[in-house]
Design an enzyme around this catalytic site. Structure first.
Site, PDB file in Angstrom:
ATOM      1  N   GLU A   5       4.833  -3.431  12.343  1.00 27.37           N
ATOM      2  CA  GLU A   5       3.790  -2.398  12.282  1.00 27.37           C
ATOM      3  C   GLU A   5       2.630  -2.996  11.517  1.00 27.37           C
ATOM      4  OE1 GLU A   5       3.144   0.372  13.691  1.00 27.37           O
ATOM      5  OE2 GLU A   5       5.041   0.428  14.778  1.00 27.37           O
ATOM      6  N   ASN A  63       0.802  -1.232   0.000  1.00 28.30           N
ATOM      7  CA  ASN A  63       0.000   0.000   0.000  1.00 28.30           C
ATOM      8  C   ASN A  63       0.834   1.282   0.000  1.00 28.30           C
ATOM      9  OD1 ASN A  63       0.680  -0.375   2.760  1.00 28.30           O
ATOM     10  ND2 ASN A  63      -1.035   0.918   3.364  1.00 28.30           N
ATOM     11  N   CYS A 101      -2.864   2.352   6.425  1.00 31.95           N
ATOM     12  CA  CYS A 101      -2.969   1.915   7.829  1.00 31.95           C
ATOM     13  C   CYS A 101      -3.508   3.048   8.684  1.00 31.95           C
ATOM     14  CB  CYS A 101      -1.613   1.448   8.327  1.00 31.95           C
ATOM     15  SG  CYS A 101      -0.320   2.646   8.051  1.00 31.95           S
ATOM     16  N   GLU A 124       9.119   3.305  14.137  1.00 35.58           N
ATOM     17  CA  GLU A 124       9.879   3.583  12.919  1.00 35.58           C
ATOM     18  C   GLU A 124      10.027   5.101  12.773  1.00 35.58           C
ATOM     19  OE1 GLU A 124       9.590   0.640   9.868  1.00 35.58           O
ATOM     20  OE2 GLU A 124       7.435   0.629  10.219  1.00 35.58           O
TER      21      GLU A 124
HETATM   22  P1  NAD Z   1       0.347  -8.764   4.378  1.00 43.27           P
HETATM   23  O1  NAD Z   1       0.606  -9.045   5.810  1.00 43.27           O
HETATM   24  O2  NAD Z   1      -0.503  -9.701   3.620  1.00 43.27           O
HETATM   25  O3  NAD Z   1       1.730  -8.691   3.582  1.00 43.27           O
HETATM   26  C1  NAD Z   1       2.792  -7.853   3.997  1.00 43.27           C
HETATM   27  C2  NAD Z   1       4.093  -8.453   3.511  1.00 43.27           C
HETATM   28  O4  NAD Z   1       4.289  -9.699   4.175  1.00 43.27           O
HETATM   29  C3  NAD Z   1       4.128  -8.757   2.025  1.00 43.27           C
HETATM   30  O5  NAD Z   1       5.420  -8.535   1.525  1.00 43.27           O
HETATM   31  C4  NAD Z   1       3.795 -10.234   1.971  1.00 43.27           C
HETATM   32  O6  NAD Z   1       4.292 -10.879   0.828  1.00 43.27           O
HETATM   33  C5  NAD Z   1       4.487 -10.723   3.220  1.00 43.27           C
HETATM   34  N1  NAD Z   1       3.945 -11.975   3.740  1.00 43.27           N
HETATM   35  C6  NAD Z   1       2.729 -12.505   3.529  1.00 43.27           C
HETATM   36  N2  NAD Z   1       2.613 -13.684   4.170  1.00 43.27           N
HETATM   37  C7  NAD Z   1       3.779 -13.887   4.809  1.00 43.27           C
HETATM   38  C8  NAD Z   1       4.272 -14.918   5.642  1.00 43.27           C
HETATM   39  N3  NAD Z   1       3.532 -15.977   5.960  1.00 43.27           N
HETATM   40  N4  NAD Z   1       5.529 -14.797   6.126  1.00 43.27           N
HETATM   41  C9  NAD Z   1       6.271 -13.722   5.838  1.00 43.27           C
HETATM   42  N5  NAD Z   1       5.865 -12.705   5.062  1.00 43.27           N
HETATM   43  C10 NAD Z   1       4.632 -12.798   4.549  1.00 43.27           C
HETATM   44  O7  NAD Z   1      -0.209  -7.260   4.320  1.00 43.27           O
HETATM   45  P2  NAD Z   1      -0.670  -6.439   3.027  1.00 43.27           P
HETATM   46  O8  NAD Z   1      -1.991  -6.921   2.580  1.00 43.27           O
HETATM   47  O9  NAD Z   1       0.452  -6.390   2.040  1.00 43.27           O
HETATM   48  O10 NAD Z   1      -0.797  -4.965   3.637  1.00 43.27           O
HETATM   49  C11 NAD Z   1      -1.928  -4.496   4.287  1.00 43.27           C
HETATM   50  C12 NAD Z   1      -1.733  -4.485   5.783  1.00 43.27           C
HETATM   51  O11 NAD Z   1      -0.574  -3.716   6.122  1.00 43.27           O
HETATM   52  C13 NAD Z   1      -2.880  -3.817   6.531  1.00 43.27           C
HETATM   53  O12 NAD Z   1      -3.216  -4.575   7.664  1.00 43.27           O
HETATM   54  C14 NAD Z   1      -2.293  -2.477   6.953  1.00 43.27           C
HETATM   55  O13 NAD Z   1      -2.889  -1.880   8.082  1.00 43.27           O
HETATM   56  C15 NAD Z   1      -0.888  -2.847   7.201  1.00 43.27           C
HETATM   57  N6  NAD Z   1      -0.039  -1.664   7.185  1.00 43.27           N
HETATM   58  C16 NAD Z   1       0.403  -1.182   8.383  1.00 43.27           C
HETATM   59  C17 NAD Z   1       1.195  -0.032   8.421  1.00 43.27           C
HETATM   60  C18 NAD Z   1       1.701   0.496   9.725  1.00 43.27           C
HETATM   61  O14 NAD Z   1       2.685   1.223   9.712  1.00 43.27           O
HETATM   62  N7  NAD Z   1       1.073   0.178  10.847  1.00 43.27           N
HETATM   63  C19 NAD Z   1       1.512   0.618   7.229  1.00 43.27           C
HETATM   64  C20 NAD Z   1       1.021   0.110   6.020  1.00 43.27           C
HETATM   65  C21 NAD Z   1       0.251  -1.040   6.003  1.00 43.27           C
END
Ligand code: NAD
Length: 490
Positions: A249, A151, A283, A461
């Site tokens: 995060e 995102n 997020c 961060e």
């Molecule tokens: P996601 O958890 O599906 O994926 C994030 C990353 O983790 C990707 O690179 C993905 O390939 C990897 N991943 C997926 N499964 C994994 C596993 N089993 N082991 C290791 N890595 C794995 O999240 P998303 O759909 O890409 O992003 C959306 C989420 O991110 C939302 O929940 C959002 O709130 C959160 N987010 C949080 C912040 C923050 O700073 N708090 C900022 C941006 C997004």
């Protein structure tokens, strides 16, 4: 753009041993715009070895010299800003204005951490003993793994990478598979800026295989993750088993409070911006408006007016404010939450997938629910799409209770002109980021970023707070008495 995006390992662009690739799809049109390699544990192994080999000379380079490379990267990124924004919009979908903002934020992060190369201060600490000196010094943790979501495919990798690199760590980066071009462009910039071979390595592939291999690798010292709670909590536990430093995060369910003395027009405009810009896929998005009952009607009317005025479409078209969801999976998830919302609350606008000229993309109409209650699923669970719930409350105290009544604690906002309630909100609200009379979204590179409760674990961060994750402390005792220690010192 129909490029094959490859891994970058040990200073080489390389394909994955699997020979498999995945499509990169423009979510506004459904068109395939390129491919990305699908890697596995073998590529992680090669990348970690490269990062390990590069570590001694990179950590030995003085901090200001590491900073110079990041300053050059910032300048190169700003030179390519428009191209980067267009690439970002093409593969992630957010409107160009939002993409340009993200590129600017990435440049700011690079510059901020470049400057840290000249600071990176320790402390001198008074000793109990005469003729003794004690000081502390930051040292890099070693090889660091970075896993990021789609995102903010440029800003999040940059804010992690810049902090990690300036501290003297080498990096293996696993970007989100949906947004490989941003990771590739960032890598090009870091190479051109002068990062030595092996300091920065990129491995594309499924989270479950690449992420696990990275988290459990004995030569990886720390893992910085941003993404969903489901994945983050699992990685945190896995990292703990393998004695890694882990920072996660994760999700948010951010509220914007509107009190009876608020400027309702400002509050409504901020709510609509926070809920719908970047298609709600932030997020920090505003997903709950918590409004004192006496002004709820007037506030809701203004929110609906601003929502109806939004221009939804292909983010590459100037003037479009709301783009598509990132992919079919996200579309399905958001539509299913909308169906839940229709059963729980009252649909005030939106509530459907958009067809006509937008039918081939993953577009959902900006959606507002009224009569929402705090315990509703749409008010508790992260939807991560253009969906806003308006919750009415009796007063300030109930507004705080509702705002805090979720598992997440990333960001919140209050609209009021009462300074004493502003400070009581600051005292009581359980979020890592607070906004007074400004939207729940946005942040600056020099300020700590992250959440409380289930949102964040393992340290903040950005800002100097980020250095605590990417460094270890050494405490150094120097005795220049030339005398033996007595038993009284222990
Ligand atoms: P996601 O958890 O599906 O994926 C994030 C990353 O983790 C990707 O690179 C993905 O390939 C990897 N991943 C997926 N499964 C994994 C596993 N089993 N082991 C290791 N890595 C794995 O999240 P998303 O759909 O890409 O992003 C959306 C989420 O991110 C939302 O929940 C959002 O709130 C959160 N987010 C949080 C912040 C923050 O700073 N708090 C900022 C941006 C997004």
């Amino acid at each position: 753009m129909t490029e094959l995006v490859r891994n970058y390992i040990g200073g080489q662009w390389v394909v994955a041993a699997s020979g498999t690739t995945a499509n990169n799809i423009n979510p506004a049109t459904g068109q395939v715009i390129g491919q990305v390699v699908v890697s596995g544990a073998a590529e992680v192994q090669a990348a970690v070895e490269a990062a390990w080999a590069a570590l001694p000379s990179w950590r030995a380079l003085p901090g200001p010299k590491r900073g110079e490379i990041l300053f050059r990267a910032a300048a190169l990124l700003r030179d390519r800003a428009e191209e980067l924004a267009r690439v970002l919009t093409t593969e992630e979908g957010k409107a160009l204005a939002d993409a340009r903002g993200e590129v600017t934020r990435a440049g700011n992060c690079l510059e901020f951490f470049a400057g840290e190369g000249r600071r990176m201060f320790g402390q001198t600490i008074p000793s109990e003993l005469a003729h003794n000196v004690i000081y502390t010094q930051r040292v890099p943790v070693g090889v660091v793994g970075i896993i990021t979501p789609w995102n903010f495919p440029l800003a999040i990798p940059v804010w992690k990478a810049a902090a990690a690199l300036v501290c003297g760590n080498t990096v293996v980066f696993k970007p989100a598979s949906l947004t490989p071009l941003c990771a590739q462009r960032l890598t090009e910039i870091l190479i051109e800026a002068g990062l030595p071979r092996g300091v920065w390595n990129v491995v594309f592939g499924p989270g479950a295989t690449v992420g696990d291999a990275l988290t459990t690798h004995p030569r990886v010292a720390a893992l910085s993750f941003t993404g969903s709670n489901e994945v983050g909590q699992r990685l945190y536990a896995l990292g703990a088993q393998h004695r890694k430093k882990v920072q996660c995060e994760m999700g948010g369910k951010n509220a914007l409070i509107v009190l009876e003395d608020a400027d309702l027009d400002l509050a409504a405009a901020a709510t609509v911006q926070g809920a719908f810009h970047s298609t709600g896929q932030r997020c920090t998005a505003t997903s709950r408006a918590v409004v004192v009952r006496s002004v709820a009607r007037a506030f809701t009317d203004k929110v609906l007016a601003y929502t109806h005025a939004l221009r939804v479409g292909n983010g590459l078209e100037e003037g479009v404010q709301v783009g598509p969801l990132v992919d079919e999976k996200q579309l399905g998830s958001v539509l299913s939450y909308i169906e839940i919302g229709k059963r729980e609350a009252r649909l005030l606008c939106g509530g459907e997938r958009l067809g006509g000229p937008l039918a081939s993309g993953y577009f959902v109409a900006p959606t507002v629910f009224g009569d929402a209650r705090p315990e509703h699923r749409i008010c508790q669970e992260e939807i991560f799409g253009p969906v806003l719930s308006i919750i009415e409350v009796a007063d300030f105290d109930e507004a705080i209770e509702v705002t805090n009544g979720v598992r997440y604690g990333l960001t919140s906002s209050i609209y009021t002109s009462d300074v004493s309630r502003v400070f009581r909100y600051i005292d009581r609200v359980e979020t890592g980021i607070l906004h007074i009379n400004s939207p729940t979204v946005g942040g600056e590179a020099q300020v700590p970023f992250g959440g409380m409760k289930d949102t964040g674990i393992g340290g903040r961060e950005q800002g100097t707070a980020a250095l605590d994750f990417f460094t270890e402390w050494k405490s150094i005792y120097i005795d220049y008495t030339g005398a033996k220690r007595t038993a009284t010192f222990y």
